[in-house]
Design an enzyme around this catalytic site. Structure first.
Site, PDB file in Angstrom:
ATOM      1  N   ARG A 174      34.873  19.558  -6.757  1.00  0.00           N
ATOM      2  CA  ARG A 174      34.248  20.015  -5.522  1.00  0.00           C
ATOM      3  C   ARG A 174      33.627  18.830  -4.799  1.00  0.00           C
ATOM      4  O   ARG A 174      33.034  17.965  -5.423  1.00  0.00           O
ATOM      5  CB  ARG A 174      33.152  21.038  -5.832  1.00  0.00           C
ATOM      6  CG  ARG A 174      33.636  22.465  -5.815  1.00  0.00           C
ATOM      7  CD  ARG A 174      32.658  23.397  -6.455  1.00  0.00           C
ATOM      8  NE  ARG A 174      31.292  23.247  -5.927  1.00  0.00           N
ATOM      9  CZ  ARG A 174      30.261  23.978  -6.343  1.00  0.00           C
ATOM     10  NH1 ARG A 174      30.442  24.890  -7.279  1.00  0.00           N
ATOM     11  NH2 ARG A 174      29.069  23.809  -5.839  1.00  0.00           N
TER      12      ARG A 174
ATOM     13  N   LYS B 257      25.204  28.787 -14.556  1.00  0.00           N
ATOM     14  CA  LYS B 257      25.064  30.177 -14.097  1.00  0.00           C
ATOM     15  C   LYS B 257      26.422  30.873 -14.012  1.00  0.00           C
ATOM     16  O   LYS B 257      26.570  32.003 -14.457  1.00  0.00           O
ATOM     17  CB  LYS B 257      24.431  30.229 -12.696  1.00  0.00           C
ATOM     18  CG  LYS B 257      23.011  29.734 -12.610  1.00  0.00           C
ATOM     19  CD  LYS B 257      22.424  30.013 -11.231  1.00  0.00           C
ATOM     20  CE  LYS B 257      23.129  29.282 -10.090  1.00  0.00           C
ATOM     21  NZ  LYS B 257      22.950  27.823 -10.086  1.00  0.00           N
TER      22      LYS B 257
ATOM     23  N   ARG C 118      18.331  32.116  -3.209  1.00  0.00           N
ATOM     24  CA  ARG C 118      18.050  30.704  -3.445  1.00  0.00           C
ATOM     25  C   ARG C 118      16.794  30.259  -2.710  1.00  0.00           C
ATOM     26  O   ARG C 118      16.409  29.090  -2.796  1.00  0.00           O
ATOM     27  CB  ARG C 118      19.225  29.874  -2.940  1.00  0.00           C
ATOM     28  CG  ARG C 118      20.100  29.289  -4.015  1.00  0.00           C
ATOM     29  CD  ARG C 118      21.178  28.502  -3.290  1.00  0.00           C
ATOM     30  NE  ARG C 118      21.841  27.536  -4.110  1.00  0.00           N
ATOM     31  CZ  ARG C 118      22.969  27.773  -4.777  1.00  0.00           C
ATOM     32  NH1 ARG C 118      23.522  28.954  -4.769  1.00  0.00           N
ATOM     33  NH2 ARG C 118      23.539  26.798  -5.442  1.00  0.00           N
TER      34      ARG C 118
HETATM   35  P1  ADP Z   1      26.141  25.615  -7.713  1.00  0.00           P
HETATM   36  O1  ADP Z   1      27.362  25.402  -8.515  1.00  0.00           O
HETATM   37  O2  ADP Z   1      25.487  24.412  -7.251  1.00  0.00           O
HETATM   38  O3  ADP Z   1      25.223  26.660  -8.253  1.00  0.00           O
HETATM   39  P2  ADP Z   1      27.152  27.288  -5.580  1.00  0.00           P
HETATM   40  O4  ADP Z   1      28.597  27.351  -5.721  1.00  0.00           O
HETATM   41  O5  ADP Z   1      26.332  28.449  -5.956  1.00  0.00           O
HETATM   42  O6  ADP Z   1      26.635  25.990  -6.306  1.00  0.00           O
HETATM   43  O7  ADP Z   1      26.762  26.893  -4.082  1.00  0.00           O
HETATM   44  C1  ADP Z   1      27.285  25.768  -3.437  1.00  0.00           C
HETATM   45  C2  ADP Z   1      26.695  25.599  -2.054  1.00  0.00           C
HETATM   46  O8  ADP Z   1      26.883  26.819  -1.295  1.00  0.00           O
HETATM   47  C3  ADP Z   1      25.190  25.382  -1.996  1.00  0.00           C
HETATM   48  O9  ADP Z   1      24.866  24.033  -2.195  1.00  0.00           O
HETATM   49  C4  ADP Z   1      24.865  25.880  -0.581  1.00  0.00           C
HETATM   50  O10 ADP Z   1      25.237  24.960   0.400  1.00  0.00           O
HETATM   51  C5  ADP Z   1      25.768  27.082  -0.455  1.00  0.00           C
HETATM   52  N1  ADP Z   1      25.090  28.320  -0.935  1.00  0.00           N
HETATM   53  C6  ADP Z   1      25.494  29.136  -1.952  1.00  0.00           C
HETATM   54  N2  ADP Z   1      24.625  30.157  -2.128  1.00  0.00           N
HETATM   55  C7  ADP Z   1      23.654  29.998  -1.211  1.00  0.00           C
HETATM   56  C8  ADP Z   1      22.454  30.700  -0.885  1.00  0.00           C
HETATM   57  N3  ADP Z   1      22.086  31.803  -1.562  1.00  0.00           N
HETATM   58  N4  ADP Z   1      21.683  30.224   0.128  1.00  0.00           N
HETATM   59  C9  ADP Z   1      22.030  29.137   0.820  1.00  0.00           C
HETATM   60  N5  ADP Z   1      23.123  28.412   0.559  1.00  0.00           N
HETATM   61  C10 ADP Z   1      23.942  28.820  -0.443  1.00  0.00           C
END
Ligand code: ADP
Ligand code: ZN
Length: 212
Positions: free
Chosen positions: A156, A13, A88
């Protein structure tokens, strides 16, 4: 155009969001990046989010909804935006609707869980600016160094294998239902993630063709 990118963690994404942002000159809003920034600068939000994030769980809805409200109110979102990692959960999507935010399209990038696990383990991010790389698919010009700002790349904490398993479970249980939610609203387009980033980008642009 106001867009949402859906997809499992590591489906690409963020990378696709960058490509769309560049092509259409609209900002990407990544709740993950905003939370990581808050963590780094030690704000209250960062403290609240840390334990959830590290274990692979979602941060509570109220917290991310507040983040998004504040971010979408900024001037640079007036001509459109790309939401990467929000909503999400169904309550997050409902909150967006209640705020009166118009969404033009939701692009879901589909990648099989086995592929995700492999991709995420090779992911590296810039500790300073948050830019994302991959050991095999998106190498920086100099090993372990960010192309954009020259800082060191790191893995990460939540990209470690056990946490990734948990994040995938959370994705299937809480985020995947959003596909039906936006399908019912006539907004969903599904894109199969391809091996090469630019092939996926071509499909994503195609899914946006009628909007431009
Ligand atoms: P990924 O690379 O897995 O798409 P993100 O960087 O978007 O991950 O998100 C990492 C973490 O941040 C998630 O696992 C969650 O803990 C938190 N997070 C990010 N966006 C949201 C959201 N919209 N709702 C709840 N938690 C979120
Ligand atoms: Zn950087």
């Amino acid at each position: 155009m106001n867009l949402i990118l859906l997809g499992a963690p590591g489906a690409g994404k963020g990378t696709q969001a960058e490509a769309i942002a560049e092509q259409f000159h609209i900002p990407t809003i990544s709740t993950g990046n905003i939370i990581r920034e808050a963590l780094k600068s030690g704000t209250e939000l960062g403290l609240k989010a840390k334990s959830y994030m590290d274990s692979g769980a979602l941060v509570p809805d109220e917290v991310v909804i507040d983040i998004i409200k504040e971010r979408l109110a900024k001037e640079d979102c007036q001509n459109g935006f790309i939401l990467d990692g929000f909503p999400r959960t169904i309550p997050q999507a409902e909150a967006l609707d209640r705020m009166g935010v118009r969404i033009d399209r939701v692009v879901d990038i589909e990648v099989a869980d086995e592929v995700i696990a492999e991709r995420v383990s090779g992911r590296r991010v810039c500790g300073a600016c948050g830019a994302s790389y991959h050991l095999s698919y998106k190498k920086p010009q100099v090993e372990d160094v960010c192309d954009k700002c020259g800082s060191t790349l790191v893995q990460r904490k939540d990209d470690h294998p056990d946490t990734v398993k948990e994040r995938l479970q959370v994705y299937h249980a809480q985020t995947e239902p959003l596909k039906s939610y936006y399908e019912a609203a006539g907004k969903l387009r599904i894109v199969e993630g391809q091996e090469r980033v630019k092939d996926t980008t071509a499909l994503v642009f195609k899914a946006l063709e009628d909007l431009v």
